[in-house]
Design a protein around this motif. Structure first.
Motif, PDB file in Angstrom:
ATOM      1  N   HIS A 102       0.805  -1.165  -0.019  1.00  0.00           N
ATOM      2  CA  HIS A 102       0.015  -0.148  -0.059  1.00  0.00           C
ATOM      3  C   HIS A 102       0.916   1.119   0.067  1.00  0.00           C
ATOM      4  O   HIS A 102       0.674   2.100  -0.769  1.00  0.00           O
ATOM      5  N   ARG A 103       1.989   1.172   0.830  1.00  0.00           N
ATOM      6  CA  ARG A 103       2.833   2.354   1.008  1.00  0.00           C
ATOM      7  C   ARG A 103       3.396   2.206  -0.277  1.00  0.00           C
ATOM      8  O   ARG A 103       3.662   3.765  -0.952  1.00  0.00           O
ATOM      9  N   LEU A 104       3.961   1.382  -0.870  1.00  0.00           N
ATOM     10  CA  LEU A 104       4.542   1.199  -2.496  1.00  0.00           C
ATOM     11  C   LEU A 104       3.806   2.143  -3.255  1.00  0.00           C
ATOM     12  O   LEU A 104       4.452   2.964  -3.988  1.00  0.00           O
ATOM     13  N   LEU A 105       2.612   1.937  -3.244  1.00  0.00           N
ATOM     14  CA  LEU A 105       1.647   2.620  -4.442  1.00  0.00           C
ATOM     15  C   LEU A 105       1.851   4.083  -4.122  1.00  0.00           C
ATOM     16  O   LEU A 105       1.888   4.644  -5.104  1.00  0.00           O
ATOM     17  N   LEU A 106       1.576   4.350  -2.822  1.00  0.00           N
ATOM     18  CA  LEU A 106       1.143   5.613  -2.482  1.00  0.00           C
ATOM     19  C   LEU A 106       2.854   6.278  -2.589  1.00  0.00           C
ATOM     20  O   LEU A 106       2.844   7.612  -3.284  1.00  0.00           O
ATOM     21  N   ARG A 107       3.900   5.866  -2.431  1.00  0.00           N
ATOM     22  CA  ARG A 107       5.074   6.528  -2.689  1.00  0.00           C
ATOM     23  C   ARG A 107       5.459   6.725  -4.088  1.00  0.00           C
ATOM     24  O   ARG A 107       5.900   7.700  -4.524  1.00  0.00           O
ATOM     25  N   ASN A 108       4.940   5.744  -4.786  1.00  0.00           N
ATOM     26  CA  ASN A 108       5.481   5.604  -6.582  1.00  0.00           C
ATOM     27  C   ASN A 108       4.524   6.697  -6.973  1.00  0.00           C
ATOM     28  O   ASN A 108       4.809   6.920  -8.089  1.00  0.00           O
ATOM     29  N   THR A 109       3.285   7.002  -6.691  1.00  0.00           N
ATOM     30  CA  THR A 109       2.468   7.862  -7.356  1.00  0.00           C
ATOM     31  C   THR A 109       2.747   9.146  -7.188  1.00  0.00           C
ATOM     32  O   THR A 109       2.416   9.992  -7.852  1.00  0.00           O
ATOM     33  N   LYS A 110       3.266   9.493  -5.932  1.00  0.00           N
ATOM     34  CA  LYS A 110       3.329  10.807  -5.765  1.00  0.00           C
ATOM     35  C   LYS A 110       3.989  11.825  -6.464  1.00  0.00           C
ATOM     36  O   LYS A 110       3.583  12.854  -6.856  1.00  0.00           O
ATOM     37  N   PRO A 111       5.046  11.353  -7.018  1.00  0.00           N
ATOM     38  CA  PRO A 111       5.916  12.212  -7.937  1.00  0.00           C
ATOM     39  C   PRO A 111       5.171  12.693  -9.210  1.00  0.00           C
ATOM     40  O   PRO A 111       5.142  13.672 -10.020  1.00  0.00           O
ATOM     41  N   LEU A 112       4.002  11.762  -9.571  1.00  0.00           N
ATOM     42  CA  LEU A 112       3.309  12.085 -10.680  1.00  0.00           C
ATOM     43  C   LEU A 112       2.484  13.189 -10.476  1.00  0.00           C
ATOM     44  O   LEU A 112       1.927  13.951 -11.365  1.00  0.00           O
ATOM     45  N   LEU A 113       2.289  13.843  -9.209  1.00  0.00           N
ATOM     46  CA  LEU A 113       1.590  15.000  -9.099  1.00  0.00           C
ATOM     47  C   LEU A 113       2.302  16.250  -9.900  1.00  0.00           C
ATOM     48  O   LEU A 113       1.452  17.137 -10.075  1.00  0.00           O
ATOM     49  N   GLN A 114       3.490  15.923 -10.237  1.00  0.00           N
ATOM     50  CA  GLN A 114       4.109  16.796 -10.828  1.00  0.00           C
ATOM     51  C   GLN A 114       4.041  16.776 -12.451  1.00  0.00           C
ATOM     52  O   GLN A 114       4.646  17.498 -13.240  1.00  0.00           O
ATOM     53  N   SER A 115       3.219  15.822 -12.738  1.00  0.00           N
ATOM     54  CA  SER A 115       2.955  15.930 -14.260  1.00  0.00           C
ATOM     55  C   SER A 115       2.366  16.945 -14.920  1.00  0.00           C
ATOM     56  O   SER A 115       1.640  17.863 -14.412  1.00  0.00           O
ATOM     57  N   ARG A 116       3.019  17.087 -16.294  1.00  0.00           N
ATOM     58  CA  ARG A 116       2.287  18.306 -16.867  1.00  0.00           C
ATOM     59  C   ARG A 116       0.937  17.889 -17.474  1.00  0.00           C
ATOM     60  O   ARG A 116       0.120  18.644 -17.659  1.00  0.00           O
ATOM     61  N   ASN A 117       0.329  16.643 -17.251  1.00  0.00           N
ATOM     62  CA  ASN A 117      -0.743  16.286 -17.962  1.00  0.00           C
ATOM     63  C   ASN A 117      -1.736  16.097 -16.605  1.00  0.00           C
ATOM     64  O   ASN A 117      -1.828  15.440 -15.836  1.00  0.00           O
ATOM     65  N   ALA A 118      -2.772  16.917 -17.123  1.00  0.00           N
ATOM     66  CA  ALA A 118      -3.740  17.260 -16.035  1.00  0.00           C
ATOM     67  C   ALA A 118      -4.348  16.013 -15.417  1.00  0.00           C
ATOM     68  O   ALA A 118      -4.802  15.800 -14.508  1.00  0.00           O
ATOM     69  N   ALA A 119      -4.675  15.122 -16.430  1.00  0.00           N
ATOM     70  CA  ALA A 119      -5.286  13.712 -16.388  1.00  0.00           C
ATOM     71  C   ALA A 119      -4.557  13.087 -15.359  1.00  0.00           C
ATOM     72  O   ALA A 119      -5.081  12.231 -14.608  1.00  0.00           O
ATOM     73  N   VAL A 120      -3.351  12.961 -15.476  1.00  0.00           N
ATOM     74  CA  VAL A 120      -2.272  12.340 -14.494  1.00  0.00           C
ATOM     75  C   VAL A 120      -2.462  12.740 -12.940  1.00  0.00           C
ATOM     76  O   VAL A 120      -2.669  12.015 -11.795  1.00  0.00           O
ATOM     77  N   VAL A 121      -2.441  14.148 -13.053  1.00  0.00           N
ATOM     78  CA  VAL A 121      -2.482  14.699 -11.753  1.00  0.00           C
ATOM     79  C   VAL A 121      -3.796  14.472 -10.926  1.00  0.00           C
ATOM     80  O   VAL A 121      -3.795  13.897  -9.901  1.00  0.00           O
ATOM     81  N   MET A 122      -4.997  14.461 -11.866  1.00  0.00           N
ATOM     82  CA  MET A 122      -6.239  14.116 -11.167  1.00  0.00           C
ATOM     83  C   MET A 122      -6.246  12.638 -10.776  1.00  0.00           C
ATOM     84  O   MET A 122      -6.685  12.478  -9.909  1.00  0.00           O
ATOM     85  N   ALA A 123      -5.745  11.830 -11.678  1.00  0.00           N
ATOM     86  CA  ALA A 123      -5.790  10.452 -11.313  1.00  0.00           C
ATOM     87  C   ALA A 123      -4.962  10.246  -9.857  1.00  0.00           C
ATOM     88  O   ALA A 123      -5.363   9.263  -9.121  1.00  0.00           O
ATOM     89  N   VAL A 124      -3.855  10.728  -9.921  1.00  0.00           N
ATOM     90  CA  VAL A 124      -3.063  10.614  -8.617  1.00  0.00           C
ATOM     91  C   VAL A 124      -3.921  11.489  -7.367  1.00  0.00           C
ATOM     92  O   VAL A 124      -3.904  10.636  -6.369  1.00  0.00           O
ATOM     93  N   ALA A 125      -4.425  12.430  -7.768  1.00  0.00           N
ATOM     94  CA  ALA A 125      -5.085  13.045  -6.684  1.00  0.00           C
ATOM     95  C   ALA A 125      -6.358  12.122  -6.156  1.00  0.00           C
ATOM     96  O   ALA A 125      -6.551  11.881  -4.789  1.00  0.00           O
ATOM     97  N   GLN A 126      -7.260  11.300  -7.107  1.00  0.00           N
ATOM     98  CA  GLN A 126      -8.076  10.574  -6.603  1.00  0.00           C
ATOM     99  C   GLN A 126      -7.519   9.460  -6.031  1.00  0.00           C
ATOM    100  O   GLN A 126      -8.201   8.761  -4.895  1.00  0.00           O
ATOM    101  N   LEU A 127      -6.530   8.978  -6.314  1.00  0.00           N
ATOM    102  CA  LEU A 127      -5.707   7.809  -5.641  1.00  0.00           C
ATOM    103  C   LEU A 127      -5.533   8.023  -4.225  1.00  0.00           C
ATOM    104  O   LEU A 127      -5.974   7.459  -3.172  1.00  0.00           O
ATOM    105  N   TYR A 128      -4.916   9.255  -3.916  1.00  0.00           N
ATOM    106  CA  TYR A 128      -4.704   9.710  -2.713  1.00  0.00           C
ATOM    107  C   TYR A 128      -5.949   9.970  -1.760  1.00  0.00           C
ATOM    108  O   TYR A 128      -6.109   9.587  -0.539  1.00  0.00           O
ATOM    109  N   PHE A 129      -6.690  10.505  -2.386  1.00  0.00           N
ATOM    110  CA  PHE A 129      -8.187  10.808  -1.785  1.00  0.00           C
ATOM    111  C   PHE A 129      -8.672   9.575  -1.119  1.00  0.00           C
ATOM    112  O   PHE A 129      -9.333   9.298  -0.131  1.00  0.00           O
ATOM    113  N   HIS A 130      -8.619   8.728  -2.049  1.00  0.00           N
ATOM    114  CA  HIS A 130      -9.198   7.224  -1.896  1.00  0.00           C
ATOM    115  C   HIS A 130      -8.510   6.326  -0.702  1.00  0.00           C
ATOM    116  O   HIS A 130      -9.052   5.507  -0.294  1.00  0.00           O
ATOM    117  N   LEU A 131      -7.491   6.678  -0.994  1.00  0.00           N
ATOM    118  CA  LEU A 131      -6.444   5.475  -0.341  1.00  0.00           C
ATOM    119  C   LEU A 131      -5.536   6.049   0.641  1.00  0.00           C
ATOM    120  O   LEU A 131      -4.884   5.093   1.508  1.00  0.00           O
TER     121      LEU A 131
END
Lengths: 418, 1131
Positions: free
Chosen positions: B309-338
């Motif tokens: 679970h930690r692995l997932l959270l850790r590995n997605t976090k850098p993607l918040l810096q993506s230039r692609n809004a869809a990626v940022v949103m995807a990570v945001a929802q992942l954090y929100f839910h998990l």
């Protein structure tokens, strides 16, 4: 994912359609037109419109609606982001993304769309790869093509897609090796009636134009990297290096690209480079209103404020405006009630002023709202946040590149309430 | 290359003829289109000419214009035949445009589209990966159901391709095939399972996409790949990231525990935040209990986050810096839910950044922020000012920002927010102003301190000049007053006065309701209002009328003295209203309030009915409870379940077994990138802690280093993994991987004890580390290697039997077959399974011992050679004399086809059959025997062919002119046609001295081949090389009449010109095999023109069930042949 794409111009004509799966009748756009009719302004058309069998996700750019037809669940941002990417690509290829440009280059457009999506899933969206697949049309190439019958589809197949740096094409060669970086900052601000700042933020981007031979590995460091509060990177930037050392390390794509965009935290005080003195009043019972506006520079560190443009949406009751600018020109569109004043450069010794009267509809009551004033300006050679690039180094190649850095500050959404 | 191009050519032109004949009536819509756009039609005519010209540039020009037509949505389908033949063009742009066209129209012109298949089929074997990929792309995009098996094979093949790019394409093709034919699901899942194991970042996104589309519920497929996906994520292309993150969110919800079990406890302590929501207050009691329970559980068992679970959270976090809004949103929802509550905050900054983007992006982001702010207000509070509204924002954005601001309001920031709202109320955008008023109302209900301030502000708005503003205020005030009416009778009075001015029905209705409801607070005004309303009753809107009736009823009940007559009057008016609703209401009210002798028991309770205490309305956000949809999804945006939406599962009570994710056995999927293995070696030696990958190495290799991370991450969980890494420490990774593989092989063996040919596998496993990439499928390799061992010796004989020699094999083959069948029955598969080990060894020995094996087969070849020479000579000698059919047709089973009916031929009738004889002047031609009968009363002279019209590439050798055919006589002649291995017809004119007849000869696919002689071993070897794409298998039930061997052989050989492969030819070398119950029949042939092998296997099973397998390099021929043989065997 994306089933079909329709391009609709301002007058509601579908002038291009492309299907990636089975054909969806263009009558599906009727739902879009319906929504368009309901929304009074073009930008108020909801980006997502559900229809009985499909979902329409649209973006509006350059007065063209790009309407994607979706059949099942998909993150809406995914589609929106992709559509914007399509528009960016068109702009990149044709210089402008207008209906005329698209119609003139419909074959290239089709070829591009074909490469960008496979079965509705994005395939190649990186402009460097696309340009290897399909060469952008230039006047010269068009002429040569018509004479010799050669094509603008790349003969070679792109290798970039497979490499570890998919954003960079291989075998780049230049005689002059140059790398230019533009640090552009935009100020978003809302200033209230009394001149105090309600909210102000700085959003910055670093746009790069890199024309370097081979596979250069660049590092860019800042004097004051802590200023950057929130950043988003081009995929080429090594995130871990940034995390650890606050240094941008990357193998750049070839040509123009946005290296990073950043946000300067709102905790930092933002210097507002211009101030506005305004006196816009309507008197009860009178069919005239007074308009008086003066601009002045403030906190510009000695740099000139240029390309100033003031625009304001005057109340609906205003029939006409009789104004007198001390410099520049103004226009008032009696239909849209939009007042624009092209000021030019602000001279601190003689502040620009626009003064005069507004004629109201006879008998109409005094409008109860005052217009907001939007200001655009540019300040060269300065980043308002104080961000400074320390140095740019290149590794991996032997030659010595020519490097250049330019700073600029612009007004973003800069509003003054009156 | 050339042959196929020609083949396509033929098809196209023939189709063109067809299309030309029936342009108008094909479909009503196209007919109409022709009428409307007659100019287009003309244009298309010249397009056709351009396409048929020889100049590339003209063709290209034409295609460009056609693409323009398509882009405008015009119908260009009638050009299909002319275009499809350019599919093999060498000009890349032309080819691509043809692809565009093909994909667009193939569905409408399925038969013609089939003609292009062979081109793609060939391209699928191209050495260039991009050509393979693009061939698969187009092949799978052609939505023609008949090629489903071909697509399936192509996908399977491509999924094992060496190039990750091709494998990516195959993942895309999976979805296409699934949407074309959902019945293939099971097979497709197998491919997905295989591709999920792929280590290439290129493939990951696409295969997860396919997974989501085909089998989103098969979460079990993810277990083993979970860690790999987490680690690869950063390097996957952005679109793939979105899909993977969304999928992993769902996965994590099923596999891990809620990290906020304890958090919710803490919040309880400092729960002041939530208090402002009336609804929350209500729930508080229940929730407290629940939470207490949860707390109890939590105390007993402190929450420890699963390392995965930690692995997932850790590995997605850098993607918040993506230039692609869809990626940022995807990570945001992942954090929100998990994520644990304390960590969710990081997403706020990134989401606020997205607000700078295009307005469509803002729209979606704000929707999601609005939902988040309800659950986690604190997260966005620091960014309050980022949601301030600019006059230039589009209205829909303004409304959403307003929603967020309202959600963020609490007693500390309410004053600034209200000040903002004040400026908004002055806006010119009236819809926005109305929304602001609603927002103020909500702030007032949520935050008790400001209720009075808000109410006063709203009352001031009642004097606004804009009616809409006033109306909206009235509605909101009504709701607010309901909360504490006694304090605000003056406001009610004020509103009563407004009835004179306000015209908006909703507002009028609200005022009337208020007055009625609180008439005891304004006892003097209320009757007066009713009087006024009674006056204007007929002119009011329905909604107002209803409220007038309500008001009248309530006043009648409280103050009947003053209002009795008025009420009667109103009810009378209402009785004759046009709206039945109002008439109904009037009748109902009258019965209730006016006491009559008939009135029922209810009238006693009229007061209770009308003047019951009404609970104050709860003003709540439309975004409340929207978070049960996965954030960022379309369903969330629409607040309705969209098709294909996968529910976000609730957290499990107890975590499922985490060990399912342990990758105990390294998959034998080859290491595609050397880089990663090198990296791994390095990493394993160093054995770094979790976060150690900071030493700024170059981006691209990071995937690999993070991989090692996972290994170290997981070692705590899995013993086997740690073992692995230990061994890695000691030995070089090369060795290590080998041992791993060996280990794995052993395991595999254990698992697959029943699997035949184990020894081979063992030997194979040794090579596997180097060669594995090369083999497309394990199976095929096994097969190949074992057949190889047998057939090395035979190779000589095979090469000897050159096409011309083996041509005439059929008759002989039948003879041999019979002979052999008498001697031994072919070994069935089941038998061989039992015997396999023994036999295998034997055959390995055979290699050395059985040199003479081929010789007995060589001799028949020789005799056959002489035979065929004889027939050849015969053919030559007969070609200018009359051929008697009997001499040509050995089996007598040849089918006659009619070429010219005697009526159309005005007495002359012609039949033809495929004599299955070699056509001696040209070995590439199929011999066609024509039989002419003159049924007329006069002689026919000078019968000959003329004006032969063929698809390019086809050739015809005309029959010699028949100078005289006397009346009532019969004669025959032989002609040769080179069909280029296609079933296209040859058109020509049959001329006599007086007349001309248009005729055409179309071959059944079975006639496009000639028999060749193969031994069983040769057959198997060849078959091994024609696996995958080139293999088509069908199950069938044999016709009752053809369950015996003879019938099967006869039917197959009738359907296709093939020779039987003598079975059990290797019987000499193996111990006598008991006669199998279910024999396998094999047939072999080569296509006439291109000499491609055609191998047919009919394996019989019990009760007439059988399996038909055709292996042919030319897939179109293969497909058609399968159909024909199937027909032959089942009828």
């Amino acid at each position: 994912m994306i089933h079909s794409l329709f391009l609709i111009n301002a007058s509601g004509d579908i002038f291009l359609e492309k299907h990636w799966k089975s054909v969806v009748s263009r009558s599906v756009c009727d739902y879009f037109f319906e929504a368009q009719e309901r929304a009074t302004e073009p930008e108020n058309v909801p980006p997502v419109i559900p229809t009985p069998h499909h979902y329409l996700i649209s973006v509006l750019r350059h007065r063209i609606y790009f309407v994607a037809v979706i059949q099942s669940e998909v993150p809406p941002l995914f589609v929106i982001e992709f559509l914007h990417r399509v528009v960016d690509t068109f702009q990149d290829y044709f210089g402008v993304c207008t209906e005329a440009a698209i119609k003139d280059n419909v074959v290239v457009v089709y070829e591009l769309l074909e490469e960008m999506l496979d079965n509705g899933f994005p395939l190649a969206t990186e402009s460097n790869i696309l340009k290897e697949l399909i060469k952008p049309p230039t006047i010269l190439r068009t002429m040569v093509n018509t004479i010799t019958g050669s094509t603008n589809v790349g003969e070679q197949l792109p290798t970039g897609q497979l490499s570890v740096v998919p954003w960079r094409r291989t075998g780049v060669k230049y005689t002059n090796n140059e790398a230019y970086f533009d640090v552009v900052e935009e100020i978003d601000a809302i200033i209230d009636k009394s001149g105090s700042t309600i909210t102000a933020e700085i959003q910055g981007v670093i746009d790069a134009c890199v024309k370097l031979t081979g596979m250069p590995d660049l590092t860019l460091s800042f004097m004051n990297p802590r200023l950057l509060d929130d950043v988003s990177f081009h995929p080429c930037v090594r995130f871990k290096r940034w995390e650890a050392e606050r240094i941008l390390s990357f193998i750049p794509p070839d040509g123009n690209f946005r290296l990073l965009s950043y946000h300067v935290s709102s905790q930092n005080l933002v210097a507002i480079p211009v101030y506005v003195k305004h006196n816009i009043t309507f008197r009860e019972g009178s069919s005239q209103g007074r308009f008086d506006l003066t601009l002045g520079p403030k906190q510009t560190m000695g740099k000139a404020v240029e390309a100033v443009l003031v625009s304001s949406q005057l109340p609906r009751g205003v029939l006409n405006a009789n104004l007198n600018p001390s410099q520049g020109t103004y226009t008032f569109d009696p239909v849209t009630k939009l007042l624009t004043w092209d000021v030019g450069k602000i001279n601190p010794q003689k502040l620009p002023n626009l003064k005069g009267t507004m004629n109201l509809q006879a008998g109409a009551s005094k409008p109860d709202e005052n217009p907001t004033i939007n200001i655009q300006f540019k300040i060269q050679q300065m980043a308002i946040s104080g961000l400074k690039v320390n140095r740019l180094d290149m590794y991996g190649e032997k030659y010595k590149p020519f490097k250049g850095i330019k700073y600029m500050t612009k007004a973003g959404k800069f509003q003054v309430r009156t | 290359m050339s042959t196929a191009a020609l083949y396509n050519d033929q098809g196209a032109a023939e189709a063109a003829v067809e299309a030309g004949q029936e342009t108008t009536p094909t479909s009503s819509s196209s007919g109409a289109a022709f009428g409307l756009f007659s100019t287009d039609f003309k244009k298309n005519e010249d397009l056709k000419e351009m396409l048929e010209s020889n100049k590339e540039s003209l063709k290209l020009e034409a295609m460009k214009r056609i693409v323009q037509l398509i882009s405008k949505g015009k119908n260009a389908s009638e050009l299909f035949p002319a275009i499809v033949k350019n599919v093999a063009s060498k000009n890349i742009e032309l080819k691509k445009l043809v692809y565009v066209y093909l994909v667009r129209y193939a569905e409408e012109q399925q038969d013609l589209a089939l003609l292009s298949i062979s081109t793609f089929q060939r391209a699928l074997k191209d050495p260039n990966q991009f050509i393979r990929a693009s061939a698969l792309r187009v092949l799978s995009s052609i939505r023609v159901p008949i090629i489903v098996p071909i697509m399936m094979l192509a996908i399977k093949e491509a999924a094992a391709d060496l190039s990750p790019y091709v494998r990516k394409t195959s993942a895309h093709a999976i979805q296409k095939l699934h949407s074309l034919d959902p019945d293939q699901k099971e097979q497709l899942i197998e491919v997905i399972e295989k591709l999920l194991k792929d280590k290439s970042t290129l493939v990951a996104g696409s295969v997860v996409m396919a997974f989501e589309e085909v089998c989103p519920d098969r979460i079990d497929l993810i277990h083993k790949n979970y860690r790999k996906l987490c680690n690869l994520l950063v390097d996957v292309e952005e679109w793939g990231q979105v899909v993977i993150i969304n999928m992993l969110t769902r996965y994590a919800r099923t596999q891990f525990l809620n990290p906020n079990i304890n958090e919710s406890l803490l919040e309880e302590g400092s729960g002041g935040e939530k208090m402002f929501y009336g609804s929350d207050e209500d729930e508080d009691e229940d929730e407290k209990e629940k939470k207490a329970e949860a707390a109890a559980i939590a105390k007993r068992k402190p929450y420890v986050m699963d390392p995965d679970h930690r692995l997932l959270l850790r590995n997605t976090k850098p993607l918040l810096q993506s230039r692609n809004a869809a990626v940022v949103m995807a990570v945001a929802q992942l954090y929100f839910h998990l994520a644990p509550k304390a960590e969710v905050g990081v997403i706020a900054k990134a989401l606020v950044r997205l607000l700078r983007s295009h307005s469509e992006v803002q729209f979606v982001v704000l929707q999601n922020v609005a939902t988040m702010t309800i659950k986690r207000r604190g997260m966005f509070e620091p960014y309050l000012k980022s949601f301030y509204i600019r006059s230039t924002d589009p209205t829909q954005i303004k409304v959403l920002k307003l929603e967020v601001l309202t959600n963020l309001a609490n007693e500390t920031n309410i004053s600034t927010i209200l000040r903002e709202f004040q400026t908004y109320i002055k806006s010119m955008d009236k819809d926005f102003v109305a929304a602001t008023i609603q927002a103020i109302g909500r702030c007032a209900t949520n935050i008790g301190e400001v209720r009075d301030t808000c109410l006063n502000g709203l009352v001031q708005l009642l004097s606004n000049r804009d009616e809409l503003v006033v109306a909206e205020s009235v509605v909101v005030i009504k709701k607010l007053l309901q909360m504490q009416p006694e304090k605000h009778s003056d406001i009610i009075k004020h509103m009563a006065k407004l009835t004179d001015n306000i015209q908006v029905p909703m507002a009028r209705a609200s005022i009337l309701w208020l007055i009625g409801e609180y008439c005891e607070h304004v006892p003097r005004i209320a009757p007066d209002v009713l009087r006024k309303m009674a006056k204007s009753f007929t002119n009011e809107e329905d909604i107002v009328k209803l409220q007038i009736i309500n008001l009248a009823a309530k006043l009648y009940l409280t103050n009947s003295k003053q209002t009795k007559l008025l009420t009667q009057y109103v009810l009378n008016l209402a009785k004759y209203d046009q709206n039945y609703d109002i008439r109904d209401r009037a009748r109902f009210v009258r019965q209730l309030i006016v006491p009559t002798e008939k009135s029922g028991a209810l009238s006693k309770y009229a007061k209770k009915l009308f003047l019951a205490l009404k609970p104050a309305p709860v003003l709540e956000s439309p975004f409340k409870d929207r978070d049960h949809f996965q954030l960022g999804s379309l369903s969330h945006l629409l607040n309705a379940k969209a098709g294909g939406y996968q529910e976000l599962p609730e957290w499990p009570e107890a975590a499922p077994d985490p060990s399912v994710r342990n990758v105990e056995v390294k998959e034998s999927v080859p290491e595609w990138t050397k880089c990663s293995s090198r990296e791994k070696r390095k990493e394993k030696k160093v054995e770094k802690p979790f976060y150690s990958d900071s030493e700024g190495e170059s981006g691209p290799t990071e995937s690999a280093d993070s991989e090692s991370d996972s290994a170290s991450t997981t070692d705590s969980a899995s013993a086997s993994v740690s073992e692995e890494s230990e061994s890695g420490l000691e030995s070089e990774s090369e060795e290590e991987s080998e041992t791993e593989e060996e280990e794995e092989d052993k395991k595999e063996k254990k698992n697959q004890k029943k699997e035949p040919k184990k020894p081979v596998q063992e030997s194979e496993s040794e090579q596997s580390s180097e060669e594995e990439d090369r083999k497309p499928e394990k199976r095929s390799k096994k097969l190949k290697s074992d057949s190889e061992s047998d057939s090395v010796e035979d190779e000589g004989s095979e090469s000897e039997s050159s096409p011309s020699e083996s041509e005439d094999f059929e008759s002989e083959a039948v003879v041999t077959k019979k002979k052999k069948a008498a001697e031994s029955k072919p070994p069935s598969k089941s038998v061989r399974k039992e015997e396999k080990k023994e036999k295998k060894e034997m055959s390995l020995l055979d290699l050395d011992d059985f040199e003479p094996t081929p010789s007995p087969q060589v001799t028949p070849v020789n005799t056959l050679l002489s035979n065929s020479l004889a027939t050849d000579l015969e053919g030559l000698s007969l070609s200018d004399s009359i051929l008697s059919p009997a001499t040509i047709i050995p089996s007598g089973a040849l089918k006659n086809y009619e070429l010219l009916h005697r009526i159309t031929g005005e007495g002359l009738s012609v039949e033809y059959c495929f004599s299955r004889q070699p056509f001696s002047p040209d070995a590439n031609m199929v011999a066609v025997q024509l039989q002419f009968t003159n049924n007329s009363t006069s002689d026919t002279k000078n019968l000959h062919m003329e004006d032969v019209r063929l698809q390019s590439g086809m050739r015809v050798k005309e029959f010699p002119e028949i100078e005289l055919l006397p009346a009532g006589e019969m004669t025959s002649a032989v002609m040769g046609i080179d069909f280029c291995d296609s079933t296209q017809a040859a058109n020509f004119q049959l001329c006599s001295h007086t007349k001309k007849f248009f005729v055409s000869i179309q071959p059944p696919v079975g006639e496009l081949m000639r028999p060749v002689f193969l031994t069983e071993n040769e057959f198997k070897k060849e078959q091994g090389q024609l696996m995958g794409m080139n293999e088509i298998t069908e199950k069938l039930t044999l016709d009752v009449k053809c369950r015996n061997e003879h019938a099967i052989v006869q039917r197959v050989t009738t359907a296709a010109n093939l020779s039987r492969v003598p079975c059990g030819s290797d019987k000499e070398c193996s111990p006598p095999v008991p006669p199998p119950d279910y024999p396998v029949h094999r047939f072999a042939g080569r296509t006439v023109t291109s000499s491609s092998l055609v191998l047919v296997t009919v394996a019989t099973r019990e009760e007439g069930a059988a399996q038909l397998m055709v292996n042919c390099e030319k897939m179109v021929i293969g497909t058609m042949l399968v159909k024909d043989i199937l027909l032959a065997l089942t009828q």
